[in-house]
Scaffold this motif. Structure first.
Motif, PDB file in Angstrom:
ATOM      1  N   CYS A  11      60.958 -23.815   9.056  1.00  0.00           N
ATOM      2  CA  CYS A  11      60.089 -24.249  10.251  1.00  0.00           C
ATOM      3  C   CYS A  11      60.949 -23.730  11.290  1.00  0.00           C
ATOM      4  O   CYS A  11      60.617 -23.148  12.508  1.00  0.00           O
ATOM      5  N   CYS A  12      62.139 -24.429  11.316  1.00  0.00           N
ATOM      6  CA  CYS A  12      62.936 -24.249  12.728  1.00  0.00           C
ATOM      7  C   CYS A  12      63.360 -22.803  12.879  1.00  0.00           C
ATOM      8  O   CYS A  12      63.516 -22.205  14.024  1.00  0.00           O
ATOM      9  N   PHE A  13      63.681 -22.074  11.738  1.00  0.00           N
ATOM     10  CA  PHE A  13      64.049 -20.675  11.774  1.00  0.00           C
ATOM     11  C   PHE A  13      62.670 -19.846  12.277  1.00  0.00           C
ATOM     12  O   PHE A  13      63.013 -19.319  13.430  1.00  0.00           O
ATOM     13  N   PHE A  14      61.603 -20.106  12.051  1.00  0.00           N
ATOM     14  CA  PHE A  14      60.489 -19.380  12.636  1.00  0.00           C
ATOM     15  C   PHE A  14      60.286 -19.738  14.157  1.00  0.00           C
ATOM     16  O   PHE A  14      59.997 -18.981  14.987  1.00  0.00           O
ATOM     17  N   VAL A  15      60.262 -21.133  14.342  1.00  0.00           N
ATOM     18  CA  VAL A  15      60.189 -21.612  15.580  1.00  0.00           C
ATOM     19  C   VAL A  15      61.278 -20.984  16.859  1.00  0.00           C
ATOM     20  O   VAL A  15      60.848 -20.475  17.836  1.00  0.00           O
ATOM     21  N   MET A  16      62.515 -21.053  16.321  1.00  0.00           N
ATOM     22  CA  MET A  16      63.479 -20.605  17.312  1.00  0.00           C
ATOM     23  C   MET A  16      63.432 -18.961  17.523  1.00  0.00           C
ATOM     24  O   MET A  16      63.723 -18.403  18.498  1.00  0.00           O
TER      25      MET A  16
ATOM     26  N   ILE B  11      71.723 -19.648  12.346  1.00  0.00           N
ATOM     27  CA  ILE B  11      70.899 -18.336  12.899  1.00  0.00           C
ATOM     28  C   ILE B  11      69.849 -19.034  13.715  1.00  0.00           C
ATOM     29  O   ILE B  11      69.622 -18.386  14.818  1.00  0.00           O
ATOM     30  N   SER B  12      69.160 -20.019  13.146  1.00  0.00           N
ATOM     31  CA  SER B  12      68.116 -20.597  14.120  1.00  0.00           C
ATOM     32  C   SER B  12      68.443 -21.009  15.548  1.00  0.00           C
ATOM     33  O   SER B  12      67.998 -20.881  16.503  1.00  0.00           O
ATOM     34  N   LEU B  13      69.759 -21.655  15.421  1.00  0.00           N
ATOM     35  CA  LEU B  13      70.389 -22.295  16.706  1.00  0.00           C
ATOM     36  C   LEU B  13      70.654 -20.949  17.626  1.00  0.00           C
ATOM     37  O   LEU B  13      70.681 -21.332  18.724  1.00  0.00           O
ATOM     38  N   LEU B  14      71.270 -19.979  16.971  1.00  0.00           N
ATOM     39  CA  LEU B  14      71.533 -18.844  17.829  1.00  0.00           C
ATOM     40  C   LEU B  14      70.284 -18.212  18.485  1.00  0.00           C
ATOM     41  O   LEU B  14      70.248 -17.873  19.805  1.00  0.00           O
ATOM     42  N   PHE B  15      69.228 -17.874  17.685  1.00  0.00           N
ATOM     43  CA  PHE B  15      67.926 -17.587  18.503  1.00  0.00           C
ATOM     44  C   PHE B  15      67.470 -18.717  19.530  1.00  0.00           C
ATOM     45  O   PHE B  15      66.933 -17.997  20.335  1.00  0.00           O
ATOM     46  N   GLY B  16      67.709 -19.887  19.205  1.00  0.00           N
ATOM     47  CA  GLY B  16      67.364 -20.936  20.196  1.00  0.00           C
ATOM     48  C   GLY B  16      68.030 -20.779  21.440  1.00  0.00           C
ATOM     49  O   GLY B  16      67.699 -20.750  22.647  1.00  0.00           O
TER      50      GLY B  16
END
Length: 215
Positions: free
Chosen positions: A128-133, A194-199
């Motif tokens: 979920c975090c991956f999609f959200v970010m 990766i999610s944090l990078l997109f964030g």
């Protein structure tokens, strides 16, 4: 103030707001129950039904909440009267946290019948975090909520249904069947990074977007 604004924004949506709740607490349990009836509880892996719907619907409340701020008409007037904020990241995190709470409650309930639901819950939250970010980054890079959602829907469908022997088999965020703690640490820690990078990309794009409306 932000909680109040988000609450009022979601309250206006009424039935559309309830869609993720219906997905999490009605449709997904029904899918799991149907599989149990056919295959037996010993062979059913609830993670398959959970991955089918819950990660992609983590974007729904963000889509509803952000549409008027990104795609709406008269944005210049809207931003003049909005409180001065450097980004919408806090709103993203609040909406994600509210969605995550529902996901956790589902896994707590399922743990009464299925083992290893803690690992499944952590896996689902990272997905979920991956999609959200990624969505957060896309809506401010592309300046549209709808097209950004469509891009992630294409990614979702390709990973879920057409990943065999394609590049989506390599870059998918989903897993086949249940996972153990080693997979969670080795594979999903990378996805979380990766999610944090997109964030971060979303945050920087968000700040740049806001400067367009500085008076």
């Amino acid at each position: 103030m932000r909680l109040r604004l988000l609450y009022l924004s979601m309250k206006r949506k009424k039935i559309p707001y309830l869609i993720p709740i219906f997905i999490i607490f009605v449709l997904v349990p029904f899918m799991i129950y149907s599989n149990v009836q056919v295959y037996g509880i010993e062979t059913v892996e609830p993670q398959e039904s959970i991955q089918m719907l819950i990660p992609i619907f983590s974007l729904w409340w963000i889509f509803l909440s952000f549409k008027e701020y990104i795609d709406g008409e008269g944005l210049e007037i809207l931003y003049v009267y909005l409180p001065k904020r450097k980004s919408k990241l806090q709103d993203i995190l609040l909406l994600f946290s509210w969605y995550a709470l529902h996901v956790v409650l589902l896994h707590v309930a399922l743990s009464l019948w299925f083992p290893f639901m803690l690992i499944s819950c952590l896996q689902c939250l990272i997905q979920c975090c991956f999609f959200v970010m990624i969505y957060y980054a896309l809506i401010f890079l592309l300046k549209t909520t709808t097209i950004s959602y469509m891009i992630l829907l294409v990614y979702y469908f390709m990973c879920m249904f057409f990943s065999s022997r394609t590049i989506f088999e390599i870059i998918t965020v989903f897993s086949q069947g249940s996972i153990d703690m080693s997979v969670l640490i080795n594979h999903y820690s990378i996805i979380l990074f990766i999610s944090l990078l997109f964030g971060l990309i979303g945050y920087l794009s968000n700040r740049k977007y806001y400067r367009l409306f500085d008076c």
